[in-house]
Write a protein that holds these residues in place. Structure first.
Motif, mmCIF file in Angstrom:
data_model
loop_
_atom_site.group_PDB
_atom_site.id
_atom_site.type_symbol
_atom_site.label_atom_id
_atom_site.label_comp_id
_atom_site.label_asym_id
_atom_site.label_seq_id
_atom_site.Cartn_x
_atom_site.Cartn_y
_atom_site.Cartn_z
ATOM 1 N N ASP A 1 44.801 21.454 23.586
ATOM 2 C CA ASP A 1 45.460 20.183 23.846
ATOM 3 C C ASP A 1 44.569 19.363 24.759
ATOM 4 O OD1 ASP A 1 47.310 18.196 23.926
ATOM 5 O OD2 ASP A 1 48.928 19.386 24.780
ATOM 6 N N THR A 2 44.879 18.056 24.883
ATOM 7 C CA THR A 2 44.185 17.198 25.835
ATOM 8 C C THR A 2 45.146 16.678 26.890
ATOM 9 O OG1 THR A 2 44.540 15.239 24.455
ATOM 10 C CG2 THR A 2 42.493 16.439 24.121
ATOM 11 N N THR A 3 46.273 17.340 27.057
ATOM 12 C CA THR A 3 47.285 16.901 27.999
ATOM 13 C C THR A 3 47.117 17.608 29.326
ATOM 14 O OG1 THR A 3 48.829 16.601 26.177
ATOM 15 C CG2 THR A 3 49.764 16.649 28.391
ATOM 16 N N ALA A 4 47.188 16.861 30.430
ATOM 17 C CA ALA A 4 47.049 17.451 31.753
ATOM 18 C C ALA A 4 48.186 18.423 32.012
ATOM 19 C CB ALA A 4 47.054 16.363 32.822
ATOM 20 N N SER A 5 47.873 19.516 32.708
ATOM 21 C CA SER A 5 48.886 20.522 32.985
ATOM 22 C C SER A 5 48.496 21.279 34.234
ATOM 23 C CB SER A 5 49.019 21.491 31.811
ATOM 24 O OG SER A 5 49.925 22.519 32.110
ATOM 25 N N SER B 1 43.173 13.424 29.944
ATOM 26 C CA SER B 1 44.417 12.723 29.637
ATOM 27 C C SER B 1 44.169 11.229 29.647
ATOM 28 C CB SER B 1 45.513 13.074 30.652
ATOM 29 O OG SER B 1 45.277 12.447 31.891
ATOM 30 N N ASP C 1 46.130 9.011 30.835
ATOM 31 C CA ASP C 1 46.543 8.438 32.112
ATOM 32 C C ASP C 1 45.420 8.460 33.134
ATOM 33 O OD1 ASP C 1 49.085 7.973 31.122
ATOM 34 O OD2 ASP C 1 49.878 9.888 31.847
#
Length: 262
Positions: free
Chosen positions: A3-7, A24, A26
């Motif tokens: 994924d490329t979503t921050a976590s 991300s 954002d």
């Protein structure tokens, strides 16, 4: 899963990456990559670069391929001393004939483990000097990853698959007890031409030719049939490259006083 979503919960330290961040829109929506004349200058301070098993043959044409550490990580040896890479010049030029490992080519992107979500997250090294706000090649097209990032993700996906294949290869060699400790040594010459005291350059793990020859026929056939045998021979042939590294180190040392007086 990637994924490329921050976590939260990302783990792992990675060579070359000073400020890795989950990619991300954002945080990085306004960033882009600028062209770089010397894209691999950052390698100059490192003399051991991780390799995947499918890189053994091309890497063997340029470097000794050895195994290091408890995990027997395969690496390309690019120098005889830490922080001294003989294949990257003082201006950041990578020797044109040398193979460039995938570990280097994927920079500034890398996958990191998200322990909480049990998935891989695409990260970018925010400390990379060519990643800037308003950079020529954007990281995002609107709220979607740009073609540049999509290509990077595919490359990192392929790299991750090769990394897992490499782990399996090393585990197979461990199971067959094929590793041995080996040293690379150099015998200097005295002014009168006689041999001086032998000097140890490196100690590392290598595949034992004697153990390989002593394998039962069915085990040897297993290595042949799964393609491991070719990689083993590439590794063994690559060890002839120690003499080349020694010659390069002497040439570099001889050239330094000239450069200082120029």
């Amino acid at each position: 899963m990637t994924d490329t979503t921050a976590s939260a919960g990302l783990t792992g330290n990675v060579l070359f990456y000073s400020q890795p961040e989950p990619l991300s829109v954002d945080l990085h929506g306004k960033l882009g990559a600028n062209p770089v004349d010397k894209p691999y200058a950052f390698v100059a301070g490192t003399h051991l670069i991780p390799l995947t098993v499918t890189e053994f043959a091309p890497a063997a044409l340029s470097y000794p391929v050895i195994f290091v550490g408890d995990n027997k990580q395969p690496v390309a040896v690019m120098g005889l001393r830490q922080e001294d890479n003989l294949f990257v010049g003082p201006e950041g030029d990578f020797r044109p004939e040398a193979y460039i490992p995938a570990y280097i080519r994927r920079y500034p992107f890398v996958f990191a483990n998200d322990e909480e979500q049990k998935r891989m997250i695409l990260c970018i090294d925010r400390g990379a000097p060519f990643i800037t706000e308003g950079g020529e090649t954007p990281l995002f097209d609107g709220d979607q990853p740009s073609a540049y990032v999509q290509q990077a993700m595919e490359f990192c996906n392929n790299f991750e698959q090769e990394r897992l294949r490499t782990e399996s290869f090393v585990n197979l060699l461990k199971d067959m007890d094929l590793f041995e400790t080996r040293e690379s040594v150099f015998t200097p010459r005295n002014p009168d031409g006689s041999a001086g005291p032998q000097q140890k350059i490196a100690e590392y793990f290598a595949i034992s030719e004697d153990k390989l020859k002593a394998l039962p026929a069915e085990k040897f056939a297993e290595l042949r049939d799964n393609g491991a045998l070719g990689q083993i021979y590439a590794h063994l042939v690559s060890l002839l490259g120690w003499d080349r590294l020694i010659a390069m180190a002497f040439a570099k040392a001889a050239a330094q006083p000239v450069a200082a007086n120029a």
